[in-house]
Motif scaffolding. Sequence first.
Motif, PDB file in Angstrom:
ATOM      1  N   SER A 195       0.842  -1.200   0.000  1.00  0.00           N
ATOM      2  CA  SER A 195       0.000   0.000   0.000  1.00  0.00           C
ATOM      3  C   SER A 195       0.875   1.246   0.000  1.00  0.00           C
ATOM      4  N   LYS A 196       0.272   2.372  -0.420  1.00  0.00           N
ATOM      5  CA  LYS A 196       0.982   3.644  -0.432  1.00  0.00           C
ATOM      6  C   LYS A 196      -0.030   4.773  -0.278  1.00  0.00           C
ATOM      7  N   THR A 197       0.369   5.778   0.484  1.00  0.00           N
ATOM      8  CA  THR A 197      -0.467   6.974   0.681  1.00  0.00           C
ATOM      9  C   THR A 197       0.299   8.207   0.205  1.00  0.00           C
ATOM     10  N   ARG A 198      -0.361   9.039  -0.591  1.00  0.00           N
ATOM     11  CA  ARG A 198       0.238  10.289  -1.064  1.00  0.00           C
ATOM     12  C   ARG A 198      -0.667  11.460  -0.688  1.00  0.00           C
ATOM     13  N   TYR A 199      -0.043  12.552  -0.248  1.00  0.00           N
ATOM     14  CA  TYR A 199      -0.806  13.743   0.115  1.00  0.00           C
ATOM     15  C   TYR A 199      -0.857  14.710  -1.060  1.00  0.00           C
ATOM     16  N   PRO A 219      -0.624  17.988  -3.051  1.00  0.00           N
ATOM     17  CA  PRO A 219       0.136  19.234  -2.834  1.00  0.00           C
ATOM     18  C   PRO A 219      -0.781  20.415  -2.513  1.00  0.00           C
ATOM     19  N   SER A 220      -0.341  21.215  -1.572  1.00  0.00           N
ATOM     20  CA  SER A 220      -1.054  22.425  -1.097  1.00  0.00           C
ATOM     21  C   SER A 220      -2.348  22.089  -0.371  1.00  0.00           C
ATOM     22  N   ARG A 221      -2.622  20.792  -0.166  1.00  0.00           N
ATOM     23  CA  ARG A 221      -3.825  20.411   0.600  1.00  0.00           C
ATOM     24  C   ARG A 221      -3.407  19.368   1.628  1.00  0.00           C
ATOM     25  N   ASP A 222      -2.897  19.835   2.783  1.00  0.00           N
ATOM     26  CA  ASP A 222      -2.405  18.898   3.787  1.00  0.00           C
ATOM     27  C   ASP A 222      -3.510  18.007   4.343  1.00  0.00           C
ATOM     28  N   ASP A 223      -4.761  18.411   4.152  1.00  0.00           N
ATOM     29  CA  ASP A 223      -5.858  17.622   4.680  1.00  0.00           C
ATOM     30  C   ASP A 223      -6.382  16.615   3.667  1.00  0.00           C
ATOM     31  N   ALA A 224      -5.780  16.543   2.464  1.00  0.00           N
ATOM     32  CA  ALA A 224      -6.251  15.621   1.423  1.00  0.00           C
ATOM     33  C   ALA A 224      -5.180  14.570   1.139  1.00  0.00           C
ATOM     34  N   SER A 225      -5.615  13.329   0.976  1.00  0.00           N
ATOM     35  CA  SER A 225      -4.668  12.245   0.709  1.00  0.00           C
ATOM     36  C   SER A 225      -5.283  11.218  -0.228  1.00  0.00           C
ATOM     37  N   LEU A 226      -4.414  10.557  -0.971  1.00  0.00           N
ATOM     38  CA  LEU A 226      -4.802   9.460  -1.855  1.00  0.00           C
ATOM     39  C   LEU A 226      -4.142   8.181  -1.354  1.00  0.00           C
ATOM     40  N   TYR A 227      -4.943   7.137  -1.219  1.00  0.00           N
ATOM     41  CA  TYR A 227      -4.446   5.844  -0.733  1.00  0.00           C
ATOM     42  C   TYR A 227      -4.678   4.785  -1.807  1.00  0.00           C
ATOM     43  N   ALA A 228      -3.677   3.942  -2.011  1.00  0.00           N
ATOM     44  CA  ALA A 228      -3.813   2.796  -2.927  1.00  0.00           C
ATOM     45  C   ALA A 228      -3.235   1.565  -2.240  1.00  0.00           C
ATOM     46  N   GLY A 229      -3.994   0.496  -2.217  1.00  0.00           N
ATOM     47  CA  GLY A 229      -3.541  -0.737  -1.588  1.00  0.00           C
ATOM     48  C   GLY A 229      -3.956  -1.948  -2.402  1.00  0.00           C
ATOM     49  N   VAL A 230      -3.167  -3.008  -2.311  1.00  0.00           N
ATOM     50  CA  VAL A 230      -3.485  -4.228  -3.049  1.00  0.00           C
ATOM     51  C   VAL A 230      -3.101  -5.445  -2.214  1.00  0.00           C
ATOM     52  N   ASN A 231      -3.977  -6.434  -2.212  1.00  0.00           N
ATOM     53  CA  ASN A 231      -3.711  -7.746  -1.628  1.00  0.00           C
ATOM     54  C   ASN A 231      -3.747  -8.764  -2.761  1.00  0.00           C
ATOM     55  N   GLY A 232      -2.705  -9.562  -2.858  1.00  0.00           N
ATOM     56  CA  GLY A 232      -2.623 -10.531  -3.935  1.00  0.00           C
ATOM     57  C   GLY A 232      -2.554 -11.959  -3.423  1.00  0.00           C
ATOM     58  N   LYS A 233      -3.085 -12.892  -4.215  1.00  0.00           N
ATOM     59  CA  LYS A 233      -3.028 -14.319  -3.864  1.00  0.00           C
ATOM     60  C   LYS A 233      -2.800 -15.121  -5.129  1.00  0.00           C
ATOM     61  N   ASP A 234      -1.780 -15.945  -5.115  1.00  0.00           N
ATOM     62  CA  ASP A 234      -1.505 -16.845  -6.239  1.00  0.00           C
ATOM     63  C   ASP A 234      -1.699 -18.276  -5.756  1.00  0.00           C
ATOM     64  N   THR A 235      -2.596 -19.007  -6.406  1.00  0.00           N
ATOM     65  CA  THR A 235      -2.904 -20.388  -6.026  1.00  0.00           C
ATOM     66  C   THR A 235      -2.484 -21.319  -7.150  1.00  0.00           C
ATOM     67  N   GLN A 236      -1.647 -22.289  -6.830  1.00  0.00           N
ATOM     68  CA  GLN A 236      -1.203 -23.264  -7.822  1.00  0.00           C
ATOM     69  C   GLN A 236      -1.595 -24.671  -7.384  1.00  0.00           C
ATOM     70  N   THR A 237      -2.114 -25.438  -8.339  1.00  0.00           N
ATOM     71  CA  THR A 237      -2.436 -26.842  -8.121  1.00  0.00           C
ATOM     72  C   THR A 237      -1.725 -27.660  -9.184  1.00  0.00           C
ATOM     73  N   ILE A 238      -0.929 -28.637  -8.746  1.00  0.00           N
ATOM     74  CA  ILE A 238      -0.168 -29.485  -9.662  1.00  0.00           C
ATOM     75  C   ILE A 238      -0.501 -30.932  -9.319  1.00  0.00           C
ATOM     76  N   LEU A 239      -1.194 -31.611 -10.209  1.00  0.00           N
ATOM     77  CA  LEU A 239      -1.641 -32.992  -9.974  1.00  0.00           C
ATOM     78  C   LEU A 239      -1.049 -33.890 -11.048  1.00  0.00           C
TER      79      LEU A 239
END
Length: 274
Positions: A106-110, A112-132
């Motif tokens: 995740s990352k948060t950016r504020y 500019p010129s608006r200390d009360d405003a912020s943008l947040y981006a986050g990601v959760n990833g999952k890789d599932t492998q099945t080998i039979l």
Amino acid sequence: MKITNQFIQSFIALFALAFAAGVGAQTVNPMPKVSDDWRFSVSINAWAPESWTTTTAGKLSKSTYSSISDNLNSAGGFAQLTGEAHKGNWGVMADLVYWQMLGSGSKTRYVPSRDDASLYAGVNGKDTQTILTMAATYTAYNSSSLYLDGLAGVRYITSTTTLDATAKLALDGTTVASATKYPSATNQTMDPVIGFKGRARIADTSWFVPFYADIGKGPSSNNGTWQTLIGIGNAYSWGDVTLAYRAMGFHLNGAVGKTNYTNAGPQLSATFNF
């Protein structure tokens, strides 16, 4: 690193226990007995590989590496089992490797010129492998010192990557807008494989060297798979314990390119015969 050290210590402790249990005990013949009676075995495996992944799209190629520590620390659910059934020289086998790898960022950016405003981006990833891997086997050689099966079958491989991506705009600490996406992609293949497996007895003891190798080719020019294993084991009245080095490689074709996976590392197994 702490998880990795604990895992390695468990490997050493369990195999040392197997060695200690074998010292002074009645020698058990580790070689399978070929007869017209059915014989079955089930193995519970603990495989801890390191991984190499190369993704190619057109002329572009990107390679990544994950150590045993990385894989253990990001591991989710997993199951690793092998089953065999034999009657006379003929038999069948199935080997399952299933695992989930988890990751997040995740990352948060504020603004500019608006200390009360912020943008947040986050990601959760999952890789599932099945080998039979499923195969028919035939005992090509059987003696007091060497057991060898030939095998022919198929390997089914599927890999699913799922993302949970979230973006938020906040003012004065209060979320005023947000969006969440759940993209997912699945690649799979089924390749025929041929190979051999068996074990070689060490002198006239209960100790033996297990070995396995196969190779396969899929319907596409880019598809292919292989697997090898070699180690050392000790037999008991109920089954055996082995410590081996196992390696596996395979290719998967996706919508934008090809991914080549190679996994290799130590595996501790307990096999129960009945």
